[in-house]
Design an enzyme around this catalytic site. Structure first.
Site, short mmCIF file in Angstrom:
data_model
loop_
_atom_site.label_atom_id
_atom_site.label_comp_id
_atom_site.label_asym_id
_atom_site.label_seq_id
_atom_site.Cartn_x
_atom_site.Cartn_y
_atom_site.Cartn_z
N LYS A 1 0.83 -1.21 0.00
CA LYS A 1 0.00 0.00 0.00
C LYS A 1 0.86 1.26 0.00
CE LYS A 1 -4.41 -1.57 1.59
NZ LYS A 1 -5.55 -1.39 2.47
N LYS B 1 -3.89 -7.46 -10.03
CA LYS B 1 -5.11 -7.90 -9.37
C LYS B 1 -6.26 -6.93 -9.71
CE LYS B 1 -6.55 -9.26 -4.79
NZ LYS B 1 -6.26 -9.23 -3.37
N LYS C 1 -10.36 -1.43 -8.03
CA LYS C 1 -11.01 -0.18 -8.38
C LYS C 1 -9.96 0.89 -8.67
CE LYS C 1 -14.63 2.81 -8.06
NZ LYS C 1 -14.20 4.03 -7.50
#
Ligand code: SF4
Length: 330
Positions: A112, A192, A195
């Protein structure tokens, strides 16, 4: 007494096929066997940049899509994390029982951080502690996850163990319920489905729009011409077939792709037909719910009320075991 199952739902604004095949369809299968808590985790969502004016709609969209896909609110508890302030209260307490070293080992934080280089905030780092608090607040025993989340459940277990050792038995050690999660890649076939990467098919997308996306989706890149044999095992379209097609169709594609009997266009058309058949009732139900925000708010309010009662009881025990002040001292 059914075991307690906890799972978090990201209010990402648009629920996609990866969420559906990887999580929601498994949850639907589990709601009769467990006392299920499904939490729309808005406190987690604020650890990355977002528009405050869109958050309410994102929460409603998440509720509508999940209920539309089969999470019957009469059989499970659906609620919004920030409606139960004890989540963050417990997270603060749990921050004091786990070391920095444990959090530094979390691979998802590293991923992240790479994706959010301009906003690597402390919340992103302590995210797994809030996740542990989410589970432990309800004494969750079972957490359905894919492999990429196992590390966080191990951490939640470690936190529960450390807390219990330090302050006395308070929490059960949650166990992962490893669901068979097909790794659904995005339409580029490389990353992957997500959104934020805009490589997804939404759960509530129209049949035409789904076809446009499937038509341009990457397949086995080594299959350059129609007569070239393909390898379904490295093709994302084949992975999606596993989520939407019958076993017989899957076996047929497996063999006819390898012998070039079926072309990619026909293979995608078959997938599109199966996908549309399964997703149409979900889209219709979700759209109906989105237009009925009073109903959705009612479901979320009912869920939060049940959760607040449980959370208060847990926090009472936590405070008592830790020697912190409780209401009866005031
Ligand atoms: Fe993929 Fe289907 Fe094409 Fe085979 S025929 S490469 S499984 S899209």
């Amino acid at each position: 007494m059914k075991k307690k199952l906890f799972s978090g739902i990201q209010p990402s604004g648009d629920v996609h096929l990866g969420n559906y095949l990887g999580a929601i369809s498994n949850w639907v299968r589990l709601i009769d066997s467990y006392d299920c808590f499904f939490c729309i985790v808005d406190y987690h969502a604020i650890t990355i940049d977002y528009k405050p004016e869109s958050m309410q709609q994102r929460i409603l969209n998440a509720a509508a899509a999940n209920i539309g896909a089969g999470l019957d609110p009469d059989k499970c508890t659906i609620f919004v994390q920030s409606q139960v302030p004890e989540h963050t209260e417990l997270a603060w307490i749990l921050n004091s029982v786990i070391s920095m070293g444990h959090l530094e080992r979390m691979t998802q934080f590293k991923d992240k951080s790479m994706q959010n280089k301009g906003n690597i905030n402390v919340g992103l780092f302590t995210y797994p502690v809030l996740q542990a608090a989410d589970i432990l607040l309800y004494k969750g025993e079972v957490v359905p996850v894919g492999e990429d989340q196992i590390q966080h459940i191990e951490l939640a277990r470690e936190i529960a163990r450390k807390f219990n050792n330090k302050y006395g038995g308070t929490f059960p050690e949650p166990q992962e319920f490893l669901t068979e999660v097909p790794r659904i890649m995005g339409l580029d076939g490389k990353t992957k489905m997500s959104k934020s990467l805009n490589n997804y098919i939404s759960l509530v997308e129209s049949p035409d729009s789904i076809w446009k996306k499937l038509a341009s989706a990457v397949t086995d890149e080594n299959r350059k011409r129609r007569n070239d044999p393909g390898n379904p095992e490295i093709c994302n379209i084949f992975t999606m077939h596993k989520g939407f097609s019958t076993q017989e169709q899957i076996e047929e594609i497996r063999s006819s792709c390898a012998t070039a009997e079926i072309g990619c266009v026909d293979c995608k058309k078959m997938l599109h037909e199966n996908m549309v058949r399964e997703l149409t009732p979900i889209r219709e139900k979700s759209n109906e719910l989105i237009d009925d925000s009073d109903y959705l708010y009612g479901v979320l309010k009912r869920g939060a009320e049940r959760c607040k009662d449980i959370a208060k009881e847990t926090m009472g025990l936590v405070r008592e075991n830790m020697g912190l002040s409780s209401l009866k001292d005031c």
